[in-house]
Design a protein around this motif. Structure first.
Motif, PDB file in Angstrom:
ATOM      1  N   ARG A 284       0.848  -1.188   0.000  1.00  0.00           N
ATOM      2  CA  ARG A 284       0.000   0.000   0.000  1.00  0.00           C
ATOM      3  C   ARG A 284       0.880   1.234   0.000  1.00  0.00           C
ATOM      4  O   ARG A 284       2.055   1.191   0.358  1.00  0.00           O
ATOM      5  CB  ARG A 284      -0.902   0.015   1.240  1.00  0.00           C
TER       6      ARG A 284
ATOM      7  N   ILE B 156      -1.732   8.141  -0.093  1.00  0.00           N
ATOM      8  CA  ILE B 156      -1.998   9.184  -1.077  1.00  0.00           C
ATOM      9  C   ILE B 156      -2.425  10.454  -0.348  1.00  0.00           C
ATOM     10  O   ILE B 156      -3.284  10.426   0.541  1.00  0.00           O
ATOM     11  CB  ILE B 156      -3.074   8.744  -2.075  1.00  0.00           C
TER      12      ILE B 156
ATOM     13  N   GLU C 184      -4.308  13.956  -0.202  1.00  0.00           N
ATOM     14  CA  GLU C 184      -5.430  14.652  -0.830  1.00  0.00           C
ATOM     15  C   GLU C 184      -5.523  16.049  -0.227  1.00  0.00           C
ATOM     16  O   GLU C 184      -5.856  16.208   0.955  1.00  0.00           O
ATOM     17  CB  GLU C 184      -6.728  13.880  -0.602  1.00  0.00           C
TER      18      GLU C 184
ATOM     19  N   ARG D 270      -4.843   8.961   2.638  1.00  0.00           N
ATOM     20  CA  ARG D 270      -5.620   7.717   2.612  1.00  0.00           C
ATOM     21  C   ARG D 270      -4.747   6.617   2.016  1.00  0.00           C
ATOM     22  O   ARG D 270      -3.848   6.875   1.211  1.00  0.00           O
ATOM     23  CB  ARG D 270      -6.896   7.882   1.789  1.00  0.00           C
TER      24      ARG D 270
ATOM     25  N   GLN E 113      -3.846   3.357  -0.260  1.00  0.00           N
ATOM     26  CA  GLN E 113      -4.211   2.838  -1.584  1.00  0.00           C
ATOM     27  C   GLN E 113      -3.382   1.589  -1.860  1.00  0.00           C
ATOM     28  O   GLN E 113      -2.148   1.617  -1.773  1.00  0.00           O
ATOM     29  CB  GLN E 113      -3.943   3.887  -2.657  1.00  0.00           C
ATOM     30  N   GLU E 114      -4.023   0.486  -2.188  1.00  0.00           N
ATOM     31  CA  GLU E 114      -3.306  -0.738  -2.519  1.00  0.00           C
ATOM     32  C   GLU E 114      -2.740  -0.646  -3.928  1.00  0.00           C
ATOM     33  O   GLU E 114      -3.399  -0.143  -4.851  1.00  0.00           O
ATOM     34  CB  GLU E 114      -4.243  -1.935  -2.403  1.00  0.00           C
ATOM     35  N   VAL E 115      -1.505  -1.131  -4.141  1.00  0.00           N
ATOM     36  CA  VAL E 115      -0.832  -1.055  -5.438  1.00  0.00           C
ATOM     37  C   VAL E 115      -0.195  -2.401  -5.745  1.00  0.00           C
ATOM     38  O   VAL E 115      -0.016  -3.255  -4.874  1.00  0.00           O
ATOM     39  CB  VAL E 115       0.244   0.055  -5.445  1.00  0.00           C
TER      40      VAL E 115
ATOM     41  N   LEU F  32      -2.296   3.342  -9.430  1.00  0.00           N
ATOM     42  CA  LEU F  32      -2.432   4.662  -8.832  1.00  0.00           C
ATOM     43  C   LEU F  32      -3.217   5.585  -9.758  1.00  0.00           C
ATOM     44  O   LEU F  32      -3.082   5.489 -10.987  1.00  0.00           O
ATOM     45  CB  LEU F  32      -1.049   5.274  -8.570  1.00  0.00           C
TER      46      LEU F  32
ATOM     47  N   ALA G 122      -1.535  11.555  -8.802  1.00  0.00           N
ATOM     48  CA  ALA G 122      -1.560  11.361  -7.350  1.00  0.00           C
ATOM     49  C   ALA G 122      -0.230  11.783  -6.742  1.00  0.00           C
ATOM     50  O   ALA G 122       0.832  11.671  -7.359  1.00  0.00           O
ATOM     51  CB  ALA G 122      -1.855   9.909  -7.015  1.00  0.00           C
TER      52      ALA G 122
ATOM     53  N   GLU H  85      -5.276   6.530   8.533  1.00  0.00           N
ATOM     54  CA  GLU H  85      -6.247   6.835   7.481  1.00  0.00           C
ATOM     55  C   GLU H  85      -7.030   8.098   7.837  1.00  0.00           C
ATOM     56  O   GLU H  85      -7.587   8.205   8.929  1.00  0.00           O
ATOM     57  CB  GLU H  85      -7.195   5.658   7.294  1.00  0.00           C
TER      58      GLU H  85
END
Length: 364
Positions: free
Chosen positions: A300, A303, A305, A315, A317-319, A334, A338, A350
């Motif tokens: 993960r 990211i 924002e 937050r 984000q799985e990659v 992604l 981002a 989170e």
């Protein structure tokens, strides 16, 4: 302490805590369990954008000659002259060694006498055959003997010529492989020469680098030497069409430009840098510190924002992670544009509020 003063101190403390809480809410920060505003952490961000699609590797290179040959005599005899010195440069046609000429000169003289005798026998037999005194078969036999004598004379003269060993090209004498005044046999190596008309360097390139290349011309090479300032352009000459038995590597031969460096001889070393174009769609490069392992072994990233002008939230984000060159990491999955937390993402939660790190500043 008087009760009135104690009440006033408590009232001032409550007002301070309430003011800090309101200020933290106004700035979008978090408030601790005690009601004190928590500091907004600063994070370093990287843009998730494809960089120039290239991979680069450094290799240990070994200088080599265009050709390295072991010269020998085609005849045997006594080695009486061997004037070459190891490490010197000889011109094309220079004398390297020669055998004792006496036996070969006598063999030529003997072959010349035998040919003269065979020619006389053939002339006599031909005249007798024309006069029907002798048969034509005898004349044909003497003609064959004459032709064989001519061949024997040519062989004797070639053997005399082969008793001298000359340099077939301008070369660097690598080593003397036998001693002077030795009785040498035909085919025994006498001297080793390097053809230095082209200086080359050999490297072992992993199979992975060629598989990732978009084409043969996409691999670029340059070398580094302490005697030369800056990179040295190298040109691909050839490579083995099969990998080595150990390491799955290809032996690649590169050509160097003309460099007037006396110490640049076979066996010397140089650093070779190989770079190749790769598939830009393979992923987005990210530092390893940006990746966070998950409980399910999935990777993960955090990211960022933005919210407002001074900060934002993060937050997870799985990659999907891949490696193009074996050393660099690339990810996919992604969103475009981002911004990723480059380091310290494991310390964030989170939805936590953060602010971008813009460097240290000094207030006067």
């Amino acid at each position: 302490m008087p009760r009135f003063k104690l009440f006033r101190c408590c009232l001032l403390g409550a007002i301070c805590v309430l003011g800090a809480s309101v200020l933290a809410q106004d700035e979008g920060g978090d408030v601790g369990s005690s009601g004190v505003a928590l500091p907004v952490p600063a994070v370093k961000l990287v843009d998730a954008a494809p960089s120039e699609a290239s991979a680069e590797r450094s290799f240990f290179g070994r200088i080599a000659a265009r050709e390295t040959v072991d010269l020998s005599f085609e005849v045997g005899g006594l080695l009486v002259e061997f004037p070459v010195v190891e490490g010197e440069t000889v011109e094309e046609g220079a004398l390297l060694a020669h055998l004792e000429y006496g036996p070969f000169e006598r063999a030529v003289e003997e072959a010349e006498l035998a040919l003269a005798q065979a020619e006389r026998d053939y002339e006599r037999a031909s005249q007798l055959a024309e006069q029907n005194v002798a048969s034509q078969v005898q004349a044909d036999d003497t003609r064959t003997a004459r032709d064989l004598s001519r061949v024997a004379l040519r062989n004797a003269r070639e053997a005399l010529s082969d008793a001298t060993l000359e340099a077939p090209f301008a070369a660097l004498v690598a080593s003397r492989l036998t001693a002077q005044y030795s009785n040498v046999q035909a085919g025994l190596p006498i001297v080793r020469l390097h053809d230095m008309s082209e200086i080359r360097v050999e490297i072992d390139v992993p199979e992975r680098l060629f598989q990732r290349a978009t084409g043969p011309d996409s691999v670029r090479f340059h070398g580094l030497l302490p005697q030369v300032e800056g990179p040295i352009p190298l040109e691909l000459v050839e490579f083995d069409a099969q990998t080595g038995s150990v390491g799955q590597t290809f032996l690649v031969t590169l050509r160097l430009p003309e460099l007037n460096i006396p110490t640049l001889i076979p066996g010397a070393t140089m650093t070779v840098i190989a770079s190749t174009d790769i598939d830009a769609g393979a992923g987005i490069p990210l530092p390893a510190t940006a990746l966070l392992p998950g409980a399910d072994r999935a990777a993960r990233v955090m990211i960022y924002e933005p919210e407002g002008e001074t900060g934002g939230t993060v937050r997870a984000q799985e990659v999907q992670v891949t490696s193009i060159s074996g050393t660099d990491l690339t990810v996919s999955g992604l969103p475009d544009g981002a911004q990723i937390v480059a380091t310290g993402g494991h310390l964030l939660n989170e939805g936590q509020r953060v602010r971008p790190y813009t460097g240290l500043s000094v207030e006067e």
